[in-house]
Scaffold this active site. Structure first.
Site, PDB file in Angstrom:
ATOM      1  N   CYS A  65      44.727  31.183  12.186  1.00  0.00           N
ATOM      2  CA  CYS A  65      43.862  30.052  12.521  1.00  0.00           C
ATOM      3  C   CYS A  65      42.419  30.529  12.538  1.00  0.00           C
ATOM      4  O   CYS A  65      42.124  31.596  13.088  1.00  0.00           O
ATOM      5  CB  CYS A  65      44.250  29.503  13.889  1.00  0.00           C
ATOM      6  SG  CYS A  65      43.192  28.159  14.452  1.00  0.00           S
ATOM      7  N   LEU A  66      41.530  29.742  11.938  1.00  0.00           N
ATOM      8  CA  LEU A  66      40.113  30.129  11.898  1.00  0.00           C
ATOM      9  C   LEU A  66      39.517  30.190  13.304  1.00  0.00           C
ATOM     10  O   LEU A  66      38.510  30.874  13.517  1.00  0.00           O
ATOM     11  CB  LEU A  66      39.317  29.133  11.038  1.00  0.00           C
ATOM     12  CG  LEU A  66      39.720  29.078   9.563  1.00  0.00           C
ATOM     13  CD1 LEU A  66      38.991  27.943   8.858  1.00  0.00           C
ATOM     14  CD2 LEU A  66      39.431  30.407   8.870  1.00  0.00           C
ATOM     15  N   GLY A  87      42.696  24.398   5.912  1.00  0.00           N
ATOM     16  CA  GLY A  87      42.530  23.183   6.695  1.00  0.00           C
ATOM     17  C   GLY A  87      41.562  23.416   7.837  1.00  0.00           C
ATOM     18  O   GLY A  87      41.273  24.562   8.199  1.00  0.00           O
ATOM     19  N   HIS A 111      49.726  22.061  11.580  1.00  0.00           N
ATOM     20  CA  HIS A 111      48.739  22.914  12.264  1.00  0.00           C
ATOM     21  C   HIS A 111      47.484  22.116  12.629  1.00  0.00           C
ATOM     22  O   HIS A 111      47.011  22.168  13.764  1.00  0.00           O
ATOM     23  CB  HIS A 111      48.404  24.099  11.350  1.00  0.00           C
ATOM     24  CG  HIS A 111      47.420  25.073  11.910  1.00  0.00           C
ATOM     25  ND1 HIS A 111      47.753  26.372  12.238  1.00  0.00           N
ATOM     26  CD2 HIS A 111      46.103  24.945  12.214  1.00  0.00           C
ATOM     27  CE1 HIS A 111      46.675  26.990  12.719  1.00  0.00           C
ATOM     28  NE2 HIS A 111      45.656  26.143  12.705  1.00  0.00           N
ATOM     29  N   GLU A 112      46.952  21.354  11.670  1.00  0.00           N
ATOM     30  CA  GLU A 112      45.705  20.613  11.924  1.00  0.00           C
ATOM     31  C   GLU A 112      45.931  19.441  12.874  1.00  0.00           C
ATOM     32  O   GLU A 112      45.073  19.133  13.698  1.00  0.00           O
ATOM     33  CB  GLU A 112      45.080  20.127  10.608  1.00  0.00           C
ATOM     34  CG  GLU A 112      44.737  21.226   9.598  1.00  0.00           C
ATOM     35  CD  GLU A 112      43.982  22.401  10.182  1.00  0.00           C
ATOM     36  OE1 GLU A 112      43.226  22.240  11.147  1.00  0.00           O
ATOM     37  OE2 GLU A 112      44.178  23.524   9.675  1.00  0.00           O
ATOM     38  N   HIS A 146      45.834  20.617  16.273  1.00  0.00           N
ATOM     39  CA  HIS A 146      44.465  20.829  16.756  1.00  0.00           C
ATOM     40  C   HIS A 146      43.897  19.577  17.430  1.00  0.00           C
ATOM     41  O   HIS A 146      43.253  19.678  18.468  1.00  0.00           O
ATOM     42  CB  HIS A 146      43.530  21.227  15.602  1.00  0.00           C
ATOM     43  CG  HIS A 146      43.424  22.703  15.378  1.00  0.00           C
ATOM     44  ND1 HIS A 146      43.031  23.588  16.355  1.00  0.00           N
ATOM     45  CD2 HIS A 146      43.639  23.459  14.265  1.00  0.00           C
ATOM     46  CE1 HIS A 146      43.016  24.820  15.855  1.00  0.00           C
ATOM     47  NE2 HIS A 146      43.387  24.772  14.591  1.00  0.00           N
ATOM     48  N   GLN A 203      37.505  21.970  15.894  1.00  0.00           N
ATOM     49  CA  GLN A 203      37.137  23.349  15.551  1.00  0.00           C
ATOM     50  C   GLN A 203      35.646  23.504  15.247  1.00  0.00           C
ATOM     51  O   GLN A 203      35.130  24.611  15.242  1.00  0.00           O
ATOM     52  CB  GLN A 203      37.949  23.838  14.343  1.00  0.00           C
ATOM     53  CG  GLN A 203      39.423  24.006  14.644  1.00  0.00           C
ATOM     54  CD  GLN A 203      40.155  24.545  13.433  1.00  0.00           C
ATOM     55  OE1 GLN A 203      40.524  23.796  12.553  1.00  0.00           O
ATOM     56  NE2 GLN A 203      40.336  25.852  13.368  1.00  0.00           N
TER      57      GLN A 203
HETATM   58 ZN    ZN Z   1      43.693  26.315  13.270  1.00  0.00          ZN
END
Ligand code: ZN
Length: 168
Positions: A90-91, A46, A132-133, A136, A51
């Protein structure tokens, strides 16, 4: 389509409460397509628009078994049920993974890329990724839920290769 650079912690854009998308125009569709490509290249399951440095309420998900890639606009969690412990990464927080609590199932609503209202009931990885997203776009990172320092671990993907090289 393009792979976009991913912003990483502590970039302040990750802490903004992202703005609602008012009109799903071609620029939003292009951004969603680029975000999906970026997510696949990373790879991840995701990605949220903040991000990639754009604080709007747009998320994409994919790379999840039995789930086709999709984008969700103005997503909201309307219901959470149960609790479970998950190990998450997380990226935007590269090199770490953490143990936190997430809901067992979530119900999420939003709009798809064509502007249609959608409601998704999810469990397992999709539920975790949706929470999670959506966090964000609210400026929340999973590391905010870490209660004990020992629950956050450094992951060093190169270590395995180095150890292998030493064995030879
Ligand atoms: Zn993340």
């Amino acid at each position: 389509m393009a792979v976009l650079p991913i912003r990483t912690y502590p970039d302040p854009v990750l802490r903004e409460k992202a703005k609602r998308v008012k009109t799903i125009d071609p620029s939003i569709r292009k951004l969603a397509a680029d975000m999906l490509e970026t997510m696949h290249a990373a790879p991840g399951v995701g990605l949220a628009a903040p991000q990639v440095g754009i604080p709007i309420r747009l998320i994409v998900l994919g790379n999840i078994e039995d789930v086709e890639d999709f984008a969700l606009i103005n997503p909201e969690v309307v219901k959470r049920k149960g609790e479970r412990v998950v190990t998450e990464g997380c990226l935007s927080v590269p090199g770490y993974s953490g143990t936190i609590k997430r809901a067992e199932t979530v119900t999420v609503k939003g709009r798809d890329i064509d502007g249609r209202e959608v409601r998704i009931k999810a469990d397992e990885l999709l539920a975790e990724a949706l929470e999670h997203e959506i966090d964000h776009v609210n400026g929340i990172l999973y590391i905010d839920y870490i209660e004990n320092e020992s629950d956050l671990k450094k992951i060093e993907p190169r270590k395995f290769e180095e150890a292998e090289a030493e064995d030879e």
